[in-house]
Design a protein around this motif. Sequence first.
Motif, PDB file in Angstrom:
ATOM      1  N   UNK A 133      -6.629  -3.099  -5.263  1.00  0.00           N
ATOM      2  CA  UNK A 133      -7.707  -2.577  -4.759  1.00  0.00           C
ATOM      3  C   UNK A 133      -7.686  -3.135  -3.101  1.00  0.00           C
ATOM      4  N   UNK A 134      -7.342  -4.380  -2.942  1.00  0.00           N
ATOM      5  CA  UNK A 134      -7.161  -4.783  -1.650  1.00  0.00           C
ATOM      6  C   UNK A 134      -6.295  -4.109  -1.062  1.00  0.00           C
ATOM      7  N   UNK A 135      -5.089  -3.720  -1.432  1.00  0.00           N
ATOM      8  CA  UNK A 135      -4.115  -2.740  -0.696  1.00  0.00           C
ATOM      9  C   UNK A 135      -4.749  -1.526  -0.347  1.00  0.00           C
ATOM     10  N   UNK A 136      -5.548  -0.992  -1.314  1.00  0.00           N
ATOM     11  CA  UNK A 136      -6.001   0.460  -0.871  1.00  0.00           C
ATOM     12  C   UNK A 136      -7.075   0.187   0.160  1.00  0.00           C
ATOM     13  N   UNK A 137      -7.833  -1.019   0.235  1.00  0.00           N
ATOM     14  CA  UNK A 137      -9.077  -0.750   1.236  1.00  0.00           C
ATOM     15  C   UNK A 137      -8.067  -1.221   2.539  1.00  0.00           C
ATOM     16  N   UNK A 138      -7.158  -2.094   2.626  1.00  0.00           N
ATOM     17  CA  UNK A 138      -6.456  -1.942   3.922  1.00  0.00           C
ATOM     18  C   UNK A 138      -5.870  -0.748   4.289  1.00  0.00           C
ATOM     19  N   UNK A 139      -5.580   0.138   3.454  1.00  0.00           N
ATOM     20  CA  UNK A 139      -4.890   1.424   3.645  1.00  0.00           C
ATOM     21  C   UNK A 139      -5.903   2.041   4.319  1.00  0.00           C
ATOM     22  N   UNK A 140      -7.141   2.032   4.285  1.00  0.00           N
ATOM     23  CA  UNK A 140      -8.005   2.900   4.903  1.00  0.00           C
ATOM     24  C   UNK A 140      -8.204   2.833   6.268  1.00  0.00           C
ATOM     25  N   UNK A 141      -7.802   1.855   6.740  1.00  0.00           N
ATOM     26  CA  UNK A 141      -7.473   1.511   8.437  1.00  0.00           C
ATOM     27  C   UNK A 141      -6.924   2.840   9.112  1.00  0.00           C
ATOM     28  N   UNK A 142      -7.702   3.378   9.962  1.00  0.00           N
ATOM     29  CA  UNK A 142      -7.164   4.513  10.546  1.00  0.00           C
ATOM     30  C   UNK A 142      -5.694   4.528  11.246  1.00  0.00           C
ATOM     31  N   UNK A 143      -5.360   3.427  11.269  1.00  0.00           N
ATOM     32  CA  UNK A 143      -3.940   3.254  12.122  1.00  0.00           C
ATOM     33  C   UNK A 143      -2.888   3.087  11.091  1.00  0.00           C
ATOM     34  N   UNK A 144      -3.374   2.942   9.880  1.00  0.00           N
ATOM     35  CA  UNK A 144      -2.219   2.748   8.637  1.00  0.00           C
ATOM     36  C   UNK A 144      -1.868   4.162   7.918  1.00  0.00           C
ATOM     37  N   UNK A 145      -0.823   4.537   7.733  1.00  0.00           N
ATOM     38  CA  UNK A 145      -0.382   5.570   6.846  1.00  0.00           C
ATOM     39  C   UNK A 145      -0.777   5.242   5.371  1.00  0.00           C
ATOM     40  N   UNK A 146      -1.482   5.945   4.651  1.00  0.00           N
ATOM     41  CA  UNK A 146      -1.835   5.227   3.367  1.00  0.00           C
ATOM     42  C   UNK A 146      -0.710   5.645   2.570  1.00  0.00           C
ATOM     43  N   UNK A 147       0.132   6.730   2.943  1.00  0.00           N
ATOM     44  CA  UNK A 147       1.081   7.604   2.060  1.00  0.00           C
ATOM     45  C   UNK A 147       2.353   6.664   2.128  1.00  0.00           C
ATOM     46  N   UNK A 148       2.571   5.801   2.916  1.00  0.00           N
ATOM     47  CA  UNK A 148       3.818   4.838   2.813  1.00  0.00           C
ATOM     48  C   UNK A 148       3.380   3.496   3.088  1.00  0.00           C
ATOM     49  N   UNK A 149       3.520   2.919   1.564  1.00  0.00           N
ATOM     50  CA  UNK A 149       2.937   1.499   1.180  1.00  0.00           C
ATOM     51  C   UNK A 149       4.320   0.961   0.627  1.00  0.00           C
ATOM     52  N   UNK A 150       4.847  -0.240   0.811  1.00  0.00           N
ATOM     53  CA  UNK A 150       5.757  -0.952   0.280  1.00  0.00           C
ATOM     54  C   UNK A 150       5.172  -2.601   0.067  1.00  0.00           C
ATOM     55  N   UNK A 151       5.592  -3.115  -1.006  1.00  0.00           N
ATOM     56  CA  UNK A 151       5.333  -4.203  -1.235  1.00  0.00           C
ATOM     57  C   UNK A 151       6.291  -5.308  -1.597  1.00  0.00           C
ATOM     58  N   UNK A 152       6.208  -6.743  -0.982  1.00  0.00           N
ATOM     59  CA  UNK A 152       7.251  -7.378  -0.943  1.00  0.00           C
ATOM     60  C   UNK A 152       6.882  -8.621  -1.678  1.00  0.00           C
ATOM     61  N   UNK A 153       7.631  -9.351  -2.553  1.00  0.00           N
ATOM     62  CA  UNK A 153       7.236 -10.588  -3.198  1.00  0.00           C
ATOM     63  C   UNK A 153       8.189 -11.536  -3.620  1.00  0.00           C
ATOM     64  N   UNK A 154       8.040 -12.739  -3.543  1.00  0.00           N
ATOM     65  CA  UNK A 154       9.149 -13.575  -4.142  1.00  0.00           C
ATOM     66  C   UNK A 154       8.821 -14.180  -5.283  1.00  0.00           C
ATOM     67  N   UNK A 155       9.831 -14.421  -6.042  1.00  0.00           N
ATOM     68  CA  UNK A 155      10.046 -15.128  -7.473  1.00  0.00           C
ATOM     69  C   UNK A 155       8.526 -14.686  -8.216  1.00  0.00           C
ATOM     70  N   UNK A 156       7.562 -15.312  -8.693  1.00  0.00           N
ATOM     71  CA  UNK A 156       6.635 -14.842  -9.379  1.00  0.00           C
ATOM     72  C   UNK A 156       5.697 -13.605  -8.666  1.00  0.00           C
ATOM     73  N   UNK A 157       5.947 -13.852  -7.151  1.00  0.00           N
ATOM     74  CA  UNK A 157       5.250 -12.622  -6.666  1.00  0.00           C
ATOM     75  C   UNK A 157       6.242 -11.270  -6.546  1.00  0.00           C
ATOM     76  N   UNK A 158       7.396 -11.558  -6.891  1.00  0.00           N
ATOM     77  CA  UNK A 158       8.372 -10.400  -7.119  1.00  0.00           C
ATOM     78  C   UNK A 158       7.844  -9.889  -8.605  1.00  0.00           C
ATOM     79  N   UNK A 159       7.611 -10.772  -9.337  1.00  0.00           N
ATOM     80  CA  UNK A 159       7.214 -10.198 -10.697  1.00  0.00           C
ATOM     81  C   UNK A 159       5.914  -9.284 -10.659  1.00  0.00           C
ATOM     82  N   UNK A 160       5.097  -9.547  -9.901  1.00  0.00           N
ATOM     83  CA  UNK A 160       3.775  -9.073  -9.547  1.00  0.00           C
ATOM     84  C   UNK A 160       4.117  -7.722  -8.606  1.00  0.00           C
ATOM     85  N   UNK A 161       4.867  -7.921  -7.896  1.00  0.00           N
ATOM     86  CA  UNK A 161       5.177  -6.807  -6.935  1.00  0.00           C
ATOM     87  C   UNK A 161       5.540  -5.544  -7.931  1.00  0.00           C
TER      88      UNK A 161
END
Length: 279
Positions: free
Chosen positions: A99-127
């Motif tokens: 939901x936080x990602x979707x909310x941020x993608x509503x910014x008019x300067x962001x292309x909501x059709x191009x979203x990548x996610x980066x995580x490390x260790x447990x963050x990679x598990x979540x990503x």
Amino acid sequence: MKFLFFSTCVALLLCFACNSTPDHQGKVNTQLYLGDGPNQPLIVGLGGSEGGNAWTSDRWETTRNKFLEKGYAFLAVGYFGMDGLPSQLDRIPVEAVHDAMVEAAKNPNIDSHRIAIIGGSKGAELALLLASLYPDINGVVGIVPGYAVFPALTLNATTSSWTYAGKEVPFVPMPWAAVPSAMKGDLRGAFDIMIEDKEAVSRARIKIENIHGPILFLSATRDEMWPSREMADAMMKQLDAVKFPYAHKHIVVEGGHTKPQERFDSVLVFLERNFRNTK
């Protein structure tokens, strides 16, 4: 007899406390960094077991700025270990991060059709888990990743790290055989024992074949935390077996668990070639 009864009650209370609903469940902390110009692809950064919102720290400022200089927007997300957030990495609702990602993608300067996610260790598990569940995530970078969901980072480790649709995501449990290694700080040894349970790994495996975009893994040859190289190798074999239609690459870095963090130039090259100009 009275002492035995009292001890049993204390143990039950402690167990209940450990397994009660986490505090501030469903809350996240976010910070959006914008570059210049319209149609900026969004990079979502997740920290790992250190907690807090790691990507907002001075340590990662140089790396964040590299993304901004390349024309990306960057969303840093913290999901536990901060004021107003769950205190432990325990049953974190993946919907809250999405939901936080979707909310941020509503910014008019962001292309909501191009979203990548980066995580490390447990963050990679979540990503990887998020991208396997949500088709609006178009690319993943997993740094020293896990190929399955593992237990919450709690004293008794008997709950899942994540929930989805109100239920705990299946996870690989910690057997008694792994407890001595964990108690003496040999986390790698504990994880090596945990993944011997092939049935549990199969139940908890992240369905990376459902991801709708390119995937990059960076692992460590001497990972002292968990077998990131072996797990990334297994995920590459899985992607090849199903003829995964998107680019997927595994970079093995000489050194320990944190060494791949020094290879963000490779991350930027991979994203430029396989994510930035795709729809």
